[in-house]
Structures are given as C-alpha cells and as structure tokens.
Write a protein that holds these residues in place. Structure first.
Motif, short mmCIF file in Angstrom:
data_model
loop_
_atom_site.label_atom_id
_atom_site.label_comp_id
_atom_site.label_asym_id
_atom_site.label_seq_id
_atom_site.Cartn_x
_atom_site.Cartn_y
_atom_site.Cartn_z
N LYS A 18 0.84 -1.21 0.00
CA LYS A 18 0.00 0.00 0.00
C LYS A 18 0.87 1.26 0.00
CE LYS A 18 -3.75 -2.24 2.51
NZ LYS A 18 -4.37 -2.42 3.82
N SER A 19 1.92 1.23 0.81
CA SER A 19 2.82 2.37 0.89
C SER A 19 3.57 2.60 -0.43
CB SER A 19 3.82 2.15 2.03
OG SER A 19 4.74 3.19 2.10
N GLU A 22 1.21 4.13 -2.95
CA GLU A 22 1.02 5.56 -2.65
C GLU A 22 2.23 6.37 -3.11
OE1 GLU A 22 0.65 8.33 1.28
OE2 GLU A 22 -0.51 6.46 1.26
N ASN A 23 3.43 5.87 -2.87
CA ASN A 23 4.64 6.58 -3.30
C ASN A 23 4.76 6.64 -4.81
OD1 ASN A 23 5.36 7.11 -0.67
ND2 ASN A 23 6.81 5.42 -0.53
N ASN A 25 2.25 6.67 -6.90
CA ASN A 25 1.23 7.61 -7.36
C ASN A 25 1.54 9.06 -7.00
OD1 ASN A 25 -1.52 5.29 -6.70
ND2 ASN A 25 -0.22 5.47 -8.48
N THR A 26 2.10 9.30 -5.80
CA THR A 26 2.32 10.68 -5.36
C THR A 26 3.73 11.18 -5.61
OG1 THR A 26 2.74 9.94 -3.10
CG2 THR A 26 0.49 10.62 -3.63
#
Length: 151
Positions: A18-19, A22-23, A25-26
């Motif tokens: 999940k982390s 997120e990284n 994507n962001t």
C-alpha cells in the motif's frame, strides 16, 4: 536441490504494498499503476524437503498473517524482483538460515531472498524504469532473475 517459497502479507495487512503504491502515485506521479503486490521469495539449499516444509510455516511465514505460494501466478502487467548484491549482508536470509539450523540441530542451510514486485495497471517503459530506479538502491541491490536457480 533448491526449494523455493513465496510469502505475501494478507491483503488487509499488506502495508508495504500500500505504501509503495502511494509513493508511486504521489512521489513519482505515476497514476497508471493501480495496484501493487510485494512478495518475499526464499530459496533454500542444503535442506531436506520435510524440514523445508516445516520451515515454511515456522520460519519463512507467519500463517496467521501471510499467504504462501509454491509458484507465483504472474498475472500482473509488470513483474520484477530485487535481491541484495553479492557481498551485501542479507538480514532476512541470515535469520532464516539461523532459525532452520536451530530447528534441525544440524548444518546451516544456504538461504537467499528476493522481493518480487507485481504491478497492475499500464505503466509505460519509462514509468517502469522510474519505479525500478525508486525501488532498487544500486549500492546494495540489483534486479534479480525470476528463474529458479539450480544451485
């Protein structure tokens, strides 16, 4: 003979995946990746099959937290693996080898580990290279083969 097992945190506990998503994507601003799986791969040699099967449930995984696979279904859009460079200390492999030695009261087996990354979505070649550059620290790791070694 080399025995191989893959372990992955159950979906609700897969915080590393999940982390990373997120990284991607962001931080990397890549929105073409929709889902990520991070799977630990263990290769063990100088061990018998019965001991290996026991170690799968006691050393390589925590049955209440992890899913284990003898083979991976490579259904992802992109798959790559990373491993420590030769000469780099691999804590996960060393700990597994020590635990197996304690269980067997015998010789220490050879254990090698890798992380397999499965990306779902449609990243371009350039985006995949950015992701690999983000994930693989060239000082300590390299891209690993997905093939099972003979020794």
């Amino acid at each position: 003979m080399v025995y191989r097992i893959f372990t992955e945190k159950k979906k609700s506990l897969a915080q590393e995946a999940k982390s990373l998503l997120e990284n991607i994507n962001t931080l990397l601003q890549i929105d073409s990746v929709k889902s990520v799986r991070v799977i630990n791969r263990y290769d063990a040699e100088n061990i018998d099959e019965k001991l290996f099967d026991y170690a799968v449930k006691t050393v390589f995984s925590e049955p209440q937290l992890d899913e284990t696979y003898k083979e991976l279904d490579l259904d992802a859009d992109e798959v790559f693996a990373t491993e420590y460079l030769p000469g780099q200390f691999d804590q996960r492999a060393d700990s597994a080898a020590q635990c197996i030695q304690l269980i067997s009261c015998g010789e220490r087996p050879t254990v090698r580990t890798a992380k397999v990354y499965m990306l779902y979505g449609s990243p371009s070649k350039e985006e995949l290279q950015k992701i690999k550059h983000y994930v693989i620290n060239p000082v300590e790791a390299r891209e690993a083969s997905l093939e099972k070694p003979k020794t």
